[in-house]
Scaffold this motif. Structure first.
Motif, PDB file in Angstrom:
ATOM      1  N   ASP A 224     -52.788 -14.006  69.434  1.00 54.45           N
ATOM      2  CA  ASP A 224     -52.866 -13.539  70.824  1.00 54.45           C
ATOM      3  C   ASP A 224     -54.123 -13.990  71.550  1.00 54.45           C
ATOM      4  O   ASP A 224     -54.087 -14.322  72.729  1.00 54.45           O
ATOM      5  N   GLY A 225     -55.247 -14.046  70.869  1.00 61.24           N
ATOM      6  CA  GLY A 225     -56.480 -14.484  71.507  1.00 61.24           C
ATOM      7  C   GLY A 225     -56.438 -15.928  71.973  1.00 61.24           C
ATOM      8  O   GLY A 225     -57.120 -16.298  72.929  1.00 61.24           O
ATOM      9  N   TYR A 226     -55.622 -16.744  71.341  1.00 61.48           N
ATOM     10  CA  TYR A 226     -55.540 -18.145  71.738  1.00 61.48           C
ATOM     11  C   TYR A 226     -54.661 -18.358  72.958  1.00 61.48           C
ATOM     12  O   TYR A 226     -54.794 -19.384  73.642  1.00 61.48           O
ATOM     13  N   TYR A 227     -53.786 -17.430  73.275  1.00 62.57           N
ATOM     14  CA  TYR A 227     -53.124 -17.486  74.573  1.00 62.57           C
ATOM     15  C   TYR A 227     -54.225 -17.426  75.642  1.00 62.57           C
ATOM     16  O   TYR A 227     -54.212 -18.189  76.602  1.00 62.57           O
ATOM     17  N   ALA A 228     -55.168 -16.493  75.462  1.00 55.14           N
ATOM     18  CA  ALA A 228     -56.275 -16.344  76.415  1.00 55.14           C
ATOM     19  C   ALA A 228     -57.131 -17.607  76.467  1.00 55.14           C
ATOM     20  O   ALA A 228     -57.603 -17.988  77.545  1.00 55.14           O
ATOM     21  N   VAL A 229     -57.341 -18.258  75.315  1.00 58.13           N
ATOM     22  CA  VAL A 229     -58.108 -19.509  75.295  1.00 58.13           C
ATOM     23  C   VAL A 229     -57.391 -20.572  76.131  1.00 58.13           C
ATOM     24  O   VAL A 229     -58.019 -21.265  76.944  1.00 58.13           O
ATOM     25  N   ILE A 230     -56.099 -20.697  75.958  1.00 58.14           N
ATOM     26  CA  ILE A 230     -55.337 -21.695  76.724  1.00 58.14           C
ATOM     27  C   ILE A 230     -55.408 -21.375  78.216  1.00 58.14           C
ATOM     28  O   ILE A 230     -55.638 -22.262  79.048  1.00 58.14           O
ATOM     29  N   PHE A 231     -55.248 -20.099  78.574  1.00 59.66           N
ATOM     30  CA  PHE A 231     -55.357 -19.728  79.986  1.00 59.66           C
ATOM     31  C   PHE A 231     -56.771 -19.991  80.510  1.00 59.66           C
ATOM     32  O   PHE A 231     -56.944 -20.450  81.647  1.00 59.66           O
ATOM     33  N   ALA A 232     -57.801 -19.735  79.708  1.00 60.68           N
ATOM     34  CA  ALA A 232     -59.176 -19.998  80.132  1.00 60.68           C
ATOM     35  C   ALA A 232     -59.406 -21.502  80.355  1.00 60.68           C
ATOM     36  O   ALA A 232     -60.089 -21.897  81.307  1.00 60.68           O
ATOM     37  N   LYS A 233     -58.828 -22.326  79.490  1.00 60.51           N
ATOM     38  CA  LYS A 233     -58.937 -23.776  79.681  1.00 60.51           C
ATOM     39  C   LYS A 233     -58.251 -24.197  80.979  1.00 60.51           C
ATOM     40  O   LYS A 233     -58.725 -25.087  81.684  1.00 60.51           O
ATOM     41  N   ALA A 234     -57.146 -23.532  81.312  1.00 58.40           N
ATOM     42  CA  ALA A 234     -56.459 -23.820  82.572  1.00 58.40           C
ATOM     43  C   ALA A 234     -57.338 -23.434  83.762  1.00 58.40           C
ATOM     44  O   ALA A 234     -57.401 -24.160  84.759  1.00 58.40           O
ATOM     45  N   VAL A 235     -58.040 -22.304  83.666  1.00 58.61           N
ATOM     46  CA  VAL A 235     -58.944 -21.895  84.741  1.00 58.61           C
ATOM     47  C   VAL A 235     -60.078 -22.905  84.884  1.00 58.61           C
ATOM     48  O   VAL A 235     -60.511 -23.206  86.002  1.00 58.61           O
ATOM     49  N   ASP A 236     -60.550 -23.470  83.783  1.00 57.18           N
ATOM     50  CA  ASP A 236     -61.562 -24.532  83.864  1.00 57.18           C
ATOM     51  C   ASP A 236     -61.038 -25.708  84.696  1.00 57.18           C
ATOM     52  O   ASP A 236     -61.778 -26.292  85.496  1.00 57.18           O
ATOM     53  N   GLU A 237     -59.772 -26.047  84.509  1.00 51.78           N
ATOM     54  CA  GLU A 237     -59.159 -27.118  85.307  1.00 51.78           C
ATOM     55  C   GLU A 237     -59.026 -26.697  86.766  1.00 51.78           C
ATOM     56  O   GLU A 237     -59.210 -27.511  87.676  1.00 51.78           O
ATOM     57  N   PHE A 238     -58.707 -25.417  86.981  1.00 51.30           N
ATOM     58  CA  PHE A 238     -58.596 -24.877  88.335  1.00 51.30           C
ATOM     59  C   PHE A 238     -59.918 -25.064  89.082  1.00 51.30           C
ATOM     60  O   PHE A 238     -59.926 -25.456  90.261  1.00 51.30           O
TER      61      PHE A 238
END
Length: 154
Positions: free
Chosen positions: A21-35
């Motif tokens: 579950d924590g890696y879902y958050a990592v993937i979303f955080a990486k997406a925010v970095d792109e944002f």
């Protein structure tokens, strides 16, 4: 708006054989970095202006299991915007099954780090880009799970 493509890595797999579950958050955080880059808050801008973005709140929903090696992508829809904050709805898509496997609704805030970190108005270029994206995304349907809270239904 497409932000990220990623493949589920072996070190992200939990004891149940799926994405921890924590890696879902990592993937979303990486997406925010792109944002950040998309809205002109690049590493160079962060360095020269001391402006950045902080995630103030996030709500992740796990909709389907994701297994090792699964290619996923993350898209973003802007929901609300003011002088210092933007509310976004991120969707993680399983590119093989063509389904949304998780969502993350987030409140992001413009931050000035030139002294003690504090909220600050968006930089002009960022404000212009965000306003354009909000107009564009206003034509999209509101995600059915946006604004959802956690509760046990009785």
């Amino acid at each position: 708006m497409h932000l990220l493509d990623e493949t589920v890595r072996p070190e992200w797999i939990d004891y149940n054989g799926h994405l921890y579950d924590g890696y879902y958050a990592v993937i979303f955080a990486k997406a925010v970095d792109e944002f950040l880059i998309r809205v002109a808050i690049t590493p160079a801008v962060r360095e020269t202006t001391k402006h950045t973005l902080y995630t103030m709140e996030t709500h992740v929903r796990f909709l389907w299991e994701v297994k090792l090696g699964t290619p996923v992508s993350v898209t973003c829809q802007l929901l609300e915007l003011d002088a210092k904050r933007v509310r976004v709805f991120l969707s993680m898509h399983d590119k093989v099954r063509n389904i949304v496997v998780a969502t993350s609704e987030q409140m992001l805030m413009s931050i000035d780090q030139s002294g003690e970190a504090h909220s600050a108005p968006w930089l002009p270029d960022t404000a212009r880009i965000l306003e354009g994206l909000l107009k564009e995304h206003a034509l999209l349907a509101m995600p059915k799970d946006a604004g959802r809270s956690i509760a046990i239904r009785r």
